[in-house]
Design an enzyme around this catalytic site. Structure first.
Site, PDB file in Angstrom:
ATOM      1  N   ARG A 162       0.863  -1.178   0.000  1.00  0.00           N
ATOM      2  CA  ARG A 162       0.000   0.000   0.000  1.00  0.00           C
ATOM      3  C   ARG A 162       0.904   1.234   0.000  1.00  0.00           C
ATOM      4  O   ARG A 162       2.038   1.184   0.476  1.00  0.00           O
ATOM      5  CB  ARG A 162      -0.902   0.018   1.231  1.00  0.00           C
ATOM      6  N   LYS A 185      -2.387  -2.874   7.842  1.00  0.00           N
ATOM      7  CA  LYS A 185      -3.623  -2.486   8.519  1.00  0.00           C
ATOM      8  C   LYS A 185      -3.804  -3.298   9.791  1.00  0.00           C
ATOM      9  O   LYS A 185      -3.517  -4.489   9.844  1.00  0.00           O
ATOM     10  CB  LYS A 185      -4.820  -2.706   7.593  1.00  0.00           C
ATOM     11  N   HIS A 253      -2.695   2.859  -6.156  1.00  0.00           N
ATOM     12  CA  HIS A 253      -3.265   1.635  -5.588  1.00  0.00           C
ATOM     13  C   HIS A 253      -3.500   0.581  -6.663  1.00  0.00           C
ATOM     14  O   HIS A 253      -3.497  -0.618  -6.374  1.00  0.00           O
ATOM     15  CB  HIS A 253      -4.564   1.939  -4.847  1.00  0.00           C
ATOM     16  N   ARG A 256      -0.804  -1.990  -6.822  1.00  0.00           N
ATOM     17  CA  ARG A 256      -0.947  -3.107  -5.871  1.00  0.00           C
ATOM     18  C   ARG A 256      -1.919  -4.148  -6.424  1.00  0.00           C
ATOM     19  O   ARG A 256      -1.667  -5.354  -6.336  1.00  0.00           O
ATOM     20  CB  ARG A 256      -1.418  -2.557  -4.529  1.00  0.00           C
ATOM     21  N   TYR A 288      -9.589 -11.115  -6.684  1.00  0.00           N
ATOM     22  CA  TYR A 288      -8.684 -11.137  -7.839  1.00  0.00           C
ATOM     23  C   TYR A 288      -8.964 -12.308  -8.770  1.00  0.00           C
ATOM     24  O   TYR A 288      -8.602 -12.259  -9.945  1.00  0.00           O
ATOM     25  CB  TYR A 288      -7.229 -11.141  -7.367  1.00  0.00           C
TER      26      TYR A 288
END
Length: 307
Positions: A162, A185, A253, A256, A288
């Site tokens: 990130r 996170k 982003h 990523r 994904y």
């Protein structure tokens, strides 16, 4: 609507937010958003039910009142995705409060979030990602800034970081090891392999950087020596995508997302990709697979002779 939350409810909410920040390791922006969601919910209940109530009653709100709040939010134009997030916050607070007060909060905790169409990540193609890495520094004012921007986007695409994680690196991380320990996170740590290209890009940046990269200071710096603002990387990506003719979804982003999608397309294991990205839930990583399936269907429709 004027907030009409009782002092006891305000104190309970503040205690819950402290719990989220300290024990669950939630990010400050997440805690702030949850606090606003729950404050709005409690304010609605106070108006809807004609006054403030005790904490035990707040933990035992009937489903009819919860649905009235959700209808009120939809009437204000709150999108289903945002309402689902608000409901998650309300459930979290209610569950915590019910446990503290020793009451049953089944009605609220069993409520279903509104359905919404999940947006699939929009990765770049492999060629487009390579083009971005090769040219993101072309518009920079100086060679060291060009090297800095290249190093950051190489970490995003090469390691799946990130932007906050890349900019959270310090001088102590240089020179980059073959494996980085990243705190993501929720304060969760993960090990991320570092490609030689990423190590080389960061080394070139460090060689050219005019600022002293001390162990405790941020690795990536702004032109005046302070921490690099992520908006500067977003701006560099915007200039690059405009120059390359890429869509507006080509953001930092998206690199990523591209990392994960390209690994999956090359036969990467879903569990391994989950670990590399630092996803708490496999269901998040499974997004994904939908991206890859969508890409395959596009190729099929474009190339099959009978399509």
């Amino acid at each position: 609507m004027t907030l009409a939350i009782s002092p006891a409810a305000r104190a309970a909410m503040a205690e819950w937010l402290t719990h989220l920040r300290a024990l669950d390791g939630r990010a400050d922006l997440t805690v702030k958003a949850y606090g606003a969601d729950v404050a709005g919910y409690l304010s609605f209940l106070a108006h809807h039910r004609g006054g403030t109530e005790g904490l035990a009653a707040l933990a035992q709100v009937p489903l009819s009142d919860l649905r009235a709040w959700m209808a009120h939010e939809r009437g204000r134009g709150v999108a289903p995705r945002s309402l689902a997030r608000s409901l998650s916050a309300v459930k979290g607070f209610t569950g915590w409060l019910a446990e503290r007060e020793g009451v049953d909060a089944t009605a609220v905790l069993s409520a279903r979030a509104p359905r919404f169409q999940k947006k699939l990540p929009r990765p770049l193609s492999i060629d487009a990602a390579a083009d971005v890495l090769d040219s993101v520094g072309d518009d920079a004012r100086s060679p060291w800034v060009a090297a800095r921007d290249t190093a950051v986007v190489t970490l995003l695409y090469g390691c799946g970081l990130r932007i906050s994680e890349a900019l959270g690196l310090t001088g102590a991380d240089h020179p980059l090891a073959q494996v980085l320990r990243i705190r993501g996170k929720g304060g969760k740590e993960r090990l991320v392999p570092v490609l030689p290209a990423a190590r080389a890009a960061v080394a070139e940046y460090a060689r050219l950087c005019p600022h002293d990269l001390t162990a405790t200071a941020p690795l990536f710096r702004g032109t005046r020596g302070g921490p690099l603002n992520p908006r500067l990387i977003a701006a560099a990506m915007e200039r690059t995508r405009n120059r390359l003719g890429l869509p507006a979804t080509a953001t930092p982003h998206a690199l990523r997302h591209s990392f994960a999608t390209h690994l999956l397309g090359a036969g990467g294991d879903l569990r391994a990709i989950q670990e590399l990205l630092g996803h708490a839930s496999l269901s998040t990583t499974q997004t994904y697979t939908a991206v890859d399936a969508a890409r395959l269907m596009e190729v099929y429709a474009r190339t099959h002779p009978r399509a």
